[in-house]
Design a protein around this motif. Sequence first.
Motif, PDB file in Angstrom:
ATOM      1  N   SER A 139      15.017  -2.257   3.961  1.00  0.00           N
ATOM      2  CA  SER A 139      14.944  -1.493   2.706  1.00  0.00           C
ATOM      3  C   SER A 139      13.615  -1.810   2.045  1.00  0.00           C
ATOM      4  CB  SER A 139      16.112  -1.875   1.794  1.00  0.00           C
ATOM      5  OG  SER A 139      15.800  -2.992   1.017  1.00  0.00           O
ATOM      6  N   MET A 140      12.875  -0.766   1.656  1.00  0.00           N
ATOM      7  CA  MET A 140      11.582  -0.945   1.003  1.00  0.00           C
ATOM      8  C   MET A 140      11.714  -0.534  -0.458  1.00  0.00           C
ATOM      9  SD  MET A 140       9.469  -2.103   3.378  1.00  0.00           S
ATOM     10  CE  MET A 140       7.756  -1.685   3.024  1.00  0.00           C
ATOM     11  N   ILE A 141      11.472  -1.488  -1.351  1.00  0.00           N
ATOM     12  CA  ILE A 141      11.659  -1.237  -2.788  1.00  0.00           C
ATOM     13  C   ILE A 141      10.392  -0.607  -3.368  1.00  0.00           C
ATOM     14  CG2 ILE A 141      12.253  -2.304  -5.013  1.00  0.00           C
ATOM     15  CD1 ILE A 141      14.437  -2.616  -2.843  1.00  0.00           C
ATOM     16  N   LYS A 142      10.563   0.557  -3.986  1.00  0.00           N
ATOM     17  CA  LYS A 142       9.425   1.297  -4.547  1.00  0.00           C
ATOM     18  C   LYS A 142       8.711   0.442  -5.605  1.00  0.00           C
ATOM     19  CE  LYS A 142      10.035   5.706  -5.277  1.00  0.00           C
ATOM     20  NZ  LYS A 142      10.494   6.959  -5.928  1.00  0.00           N
ATOM     21  N   GLY A 143       7.374   0.425  -5.513  1.00  0.00           N
ATOM     22  CA  GLY A 143       6.585  -0.308  -6.496  1.00  0.00           C
ATOM     23  C   GLY A 143       6.396  -1.782  -6.168  1.00  0.00           C
ATOM     24  N   ARG A 144       7.235  -2.297  -5.270  1.00  0.00           N
ATOM     25  CA  ARG A 144       7.105  -3.717  -4.904  1.00  0.00           C
ATOM     26  C   ARG A 144       6.695  -3.898  -3.442  1.00  0.00           C
ATOM     27  NH1 ARG A 144      12.322  -7.477  -4.033  1.00  0.00           N
ATOM     28  NH2 ARG A 144      12.095  -6.471  -1.982  1.00  0.00           N
ATOM     29  N   ASP A 145       7.327  -3.137  -2.549  1.00  0.00           N
ATOM     30  CA  ASP A 145       7.136  -3.344  -1.117  1.00  0.00           C
ATOM     31  C   ASP A 145       6.144  -2.335  -0.535  1.00  0.00           C
ATOM     32  OD1 ASP A 145       9.160  -5.106  -1.603  1.00  0.00           O
ATOM     33  OD2 ASP A 145      10.685  -4.070  -0.410  1.00  0.00           O
ATOM     34  N   CYS A 146       5.307  -2.802   0.382  1.00  0.00           N
ATOM     35  CA  CYS A 146       4.396  -1.896   1.091  1.00  0.00           C
ATOM     36  C   CYS A 146       4.255  -2.362   2.531  1.00  0.00           C
ATOM     37  CB  CYS A 146       3.041  -1.834   0.390  1.00  0.00           C
ATOM     38  SG  CYS A 146       2.248  -3.444   0.211  1.00  0.00           S
ATOM     39  N   TRP A 147       3.848  -1.454   3.400  1.00  0.00           N
ATOM     40  CA  TRP A 147       3.685  -1.778   4.820  1.00  0.00           C
ATOM     41  C   TRP A 147       2.271  -2.310   5.089  1.00  0.00           C
ATOM     42  CZ3 TRP A 147       7.756  -2.223   7.780  1.00  0.00           C
ATOM     43  CH2 TRP A 147       8.916  -1.467   7.499  1.00  0.00           C
ATOM     44  N   TRP A 148       2.185  -3.367   5.833  1.00  0.00           N
ATOM     45  CA  TRP A 148       0.913  -3.976   6.261  1.00  0.00           C
ATOM     46  C   TRP A 148      -0.002  -2.899   6.831  1.00  0.00           C
ATOM     47  CZ3 TRP A 148      -0.204  -9.507   7.649  1.00  0.00           C
ATOM     48  CH2 TRP A 148      -1.330  -9.654   8.441  1.00  0.00           C
ATOM     49  N   GLU A 149       0.549  -2.109   7.767  1.00  0.00           N
ATOM     50  CA  GLU A 149      -0.269  -1.114   8.482  1.00  0.00           C
ATOM     51  C   GLU A 149      -0.848  -0.067   7.539  1.00  0.00           C
ATOM     52  OE1 GLU A 149       2.518  -3.210  11.058  1.00  0.00           O
ATOM     53  OE2 GLU A 149       2.862  -2.059   9.229  1.00  0.00           O
ATOM     54  N   ASP A 150      -0.047   0.352   6.552  1.00  0.00           N
ATOM     55  CA  ASP A 150      -0.536   1.336   5.574  1.00  0.00           C
ATOM     56  C   ASP A 150      -1.666   0.749   4.730  1.00  0.00           C
ATOM     57  OD1 ASP A 150       1.356   3.059   6.516  1.00  0.00           O
ATOM     58  OD2 ASP A 150       2.746   2.825   4.827  1.00  0.00           O
ATOM     59  N   GLU A 151      -1.508  -0.510   4.354  1.00  0.00           N
ATOM     60  CA  GLU A 151      -2.525  -1.173   3.526  1.00  0.00           C
ATOM     61  C   GLU A 151      -3.832  -1.351   4.294  1.00  0.00           C
ATOM     62  OE1 GLU A 151      -2.031  -2.092   0.105  1.00  0.00           O
ATOM     63  OE2 GLU A 151      -0.400  -0.697   0.543  1.00  0.00           O
ATOM     64  N   ILE A 152      -3.724  -1.626   5.585  1.00  0.00           N
ATOM     65  CA  ILE A 152      -4.934  -1.748   6.428  1.00  0.00           C
ATOM     66  C   ILE A 152      -5.663  -0.406   6.485  1.00  0.00           C
ATOM     67  CG2 ILE A 152      -5.752  -2.067   8.821  1.00  0.00           C
ATOM     68  CD1 ILE A 152      -5.043  -4.754   7.628  1.00  0.00           C
ATOM     69  N   LYS A 153      -4.889   0.680   6.608  1.00  0.00           N
ATOM     70  CA  LYS A 153      -5.506   2.029   6.665  1.00  0.00           C
ATOM     71  C   LYS A 153      -6.311   2.306   5.392  1.00  0.00           C
ATOM     72  CE  LYS A 153      -2.398   4.413   9.827  1.00  0.00           C
ATOM     73  NZ  LYS A 153      -0.962   4.662   9.804  1.00  0.00           N
ATOM     74  N   ILE A 154      -5.775   1.889   4.245  1.00  0.00           N
ATOM     75  CA  ILE A 154      -6.477   2.089   2.967  1.00  0.00           C
ATOM     76  C   ILE A 154      -7.827   1.370   2.997  1.00  0.00           C
ATOM     77  CG2 ILE A 154      -6.422   1.538   0.484  1.00  0.00           C
ATOM     78  CD1 ILE A 154      -3.298   1.922   0.714  1.00  0.00           C
ATOM     79  N   VAL A 155      -7.830   0.149   3.517  1.00  0.00           N
ATOM     80  CA  VAL A 155      -9.078  -0.636   3.612  1.00  0.00           C
ATOM     81  C   VAL A 155     -10.050   0.049   4.560  1.00  0.00           C
ATOM     82  CG1 VAL A 155     -10.057  -2.830   4.435  1.00  0.00           C
ATOM     83  CG2 VAL A 155      -7.995  -2.844   3.010  1.00  0.00           C
ATOM     84  N   GLU A 156      -9.530   0.541   5.700  1.00  0.00           N
ATOM     85  CA  GLU A 156     -10.400   1.208   6.687  1.00  0.00           C
ATOM     86  C   GLU A 156     -10.987   2.497   6.114  1.00  0.00           C
ATOM     87  OE1 GLU A 156      -7.780   1.593  10.038  1.00  0.00           O
ATOM     88  OE2 GLU A 156      -8.584  -0.198  11.002  1.00  0.00           O
ATOM     89  N   THR A 157     -10.190   3.200   5.321  1.00  0.00           N
ATOM     90  CA  THR A 157     -10.658   4.448   4.711  1.00  0.00           C
ATOM     91  C   THR A 157     -11.819   4.185   3.762  1.00  0.00           C
ATOM     92  OG1 THR A 157      -8.405   5.289   4.843  1.00  0.00           O
ATOM     93  CG2 THR A 157      -9.910   6.495   3.416  1.00  0.00           C
ATOM     94  N   ASP A 158     -11.769   3.023   3.109  1.00  0.00           N
ATOM     95  CA  ASP A 158     -12.875   2.648   2.204  1.00  0.00           C
ATOM     96  C   ASP A 158     -14.174   2.465   2.984  1.00  0.00           C
ATOM     97  OD1 ASP A 158     -11.127   2.716   0.168  1.00  0.00           O
ATOM     98  OD2 ASP A 158     -10.901   0.553  -0.089  1.00  0.00           O
TER      99      ASP A 158
END
Length: 638
Positions: A214-233
């Motif tokens: 269960s992923m709680i909105k506003g608290r939990d995020c996926w490692w892989e998604d966060e890496i993509k954000i960094v790569e997009t930068d």
Amino acid sequence: MSYPYQIKSLKEYQEAYKESVENPEAFWGNVAESFTWKKKWDKVLEWNFKEPSIKWFQGGKLNITENCIDRHLETNADTPAIIWEPNNPEDHYRVLTYRELHHKVMQFANVLKNNGVKKGHRVCIYMGMVPELAIAALACARIGAVHSVIFGGFSAQSIADRINDAQATVVVTSDGSFRGNKVVPLKETIDDALMSCPSVKRVIVSTHTRTPVSMIKGRDCWWEDEIKIVETDGNPYCPAEEMDAEDLLFILYTSGSTGKPKGVVHTVAGYLIWTTYTFVNVFQYQPGQVHFCTADIGWITGHSYLLYGPLAAGATTLMFEGVPTYPNASRLWDIVDNYKVNILYTAPTAIRSLMGFGLEPLVGKKLTSLKVLGTVGEPINEEAWNWYNEHIGKNRCPIVDTWWQTETGGVLISNIAGVTPSKPSYATWPLPGVVPALVDETGKELEGNDVSGNLVIKQPWPGILRTTYGDHERMRQTYFSTYDNQYFTGDGCYRDENAMYRITGRVDDVLNVSGHRIGTAEVENAINMHAGVIESAVVGYPHAIKGQGIYAYVMYNGRSNNEPELTRQDILATVTRLIGPIAKPDKIQFVSGLPKTRSGKIMRRILRKIAEGEINNIGDTSTLLDPLIVEEIKHNRL
């Protein structure tokens, strides 16, 4: 990479030891020159064991990840830094070179920054043995955040206690982990823990087992998604934060003789120098060798000799997700042969367990790459030492029997592979910088050889703990108040005629189970939480595989209709839920009372003797409130 501080002969050991004791500032200042500093130190050492206050390399500025990764890029960028062997041998292994590790650590360091982590913040890491665990810890160190790794086998309650003590703001975890034929639901356990952890604002979840979570909105995020954000930068670069030599590197929680785990604090420079110096010397590491430490990073051995020590030395370190007996008892030997492992560092518990399978699992295994064997966590018994020497080392690999603790940061007493003599079941001699002594109960030092006493250390080494997190007085009370001006290890010890040291076991209320320290009070507190339990007392007893087993004497109110065996199972489930399976008692004896003095103190000495089977050597029971209770306990001993 060469190691100018590597000891190559007995004479060099004797010279290094003498200088390190007589002039520690010159000795360690010289060793520290081999590391990368942003600014050199002003003063090598300032200390007193009264407060206690210990400071190494004051005024020095550095970052441990530059020493573990960046400085190797010029000449060793393509050298494997981490080889990862998965739990299932059918799954694909991974190799991270120093260049790849550098990239991934910077990426995740930026993920942490994007999620609000700043220098000095505490980050809790609760993961299985996957490369992401190493990456997360190094990423914290890169930006000056303090990591607290929690072993993946601890319960939600144990995790909550540690998170709240550290006031961690971010948790890094996985959906789950594989351990033998089990899937451990890590994220689910974290969710349970966080119900009582208001400090945590973000949970970063790495995908590994594909376990539904269960992923709680506003608290939990996926490692892989966060890496993509960094790569997009488009710029994953993350500069290494300039850290003071005495800034916090990590907190690691360890059991004490009271119920509350204590957060042992290690700082940047001293820990770096001690783990690297001891790694290179004890194992006689040579560039290009493959070092396989079987410990979990959730324990200090994994921190020091799987992660920081080997990486700072530019070594190739092998990380294993699984257990030595899965899918069969050949697993470790297959890993050694597949990856041409040169150094194998494991626990006596694992060796004794594998001995139990006989020699069949060794059939067809070459093991010719092995150069050095090591043991850690507890003294190795002679039978296991001889089996390890003969069947794994083929009588040609020195065995280093290393003694040290979470609080010491790295090895304190050990032979140096092939350089100083070894002796089965002996840790042997102290490493340079370590000044051991044996004292009696009153603190009087026992001079000469062929003596037994309590082991103390008389002066600091770079890897010594600096405090217990948020409670400096607890550190003073635990380690520096028993004997004046000395660090008390809590271990009993024998020094033989050649001044070699043999650890004889804990002398306080701490058990050493499979090389992991568990406080008796912590286990008693968990047992006492069970609805039917009035009181309990926990002691250690000799265990053929674990070294020490847990024996619990339990007073039960008898109102349950359950069979004793069902009640035992209920108590075991309670301990597992509150601490974790590692703390489950091996034996539970139900008793109508406990041997107490008239002042109400439980006489654990008597209970220990009974658990050990020494029922005819109990000693004086006349001071007890009810001496007859001892006879009843003896009669019903399991």
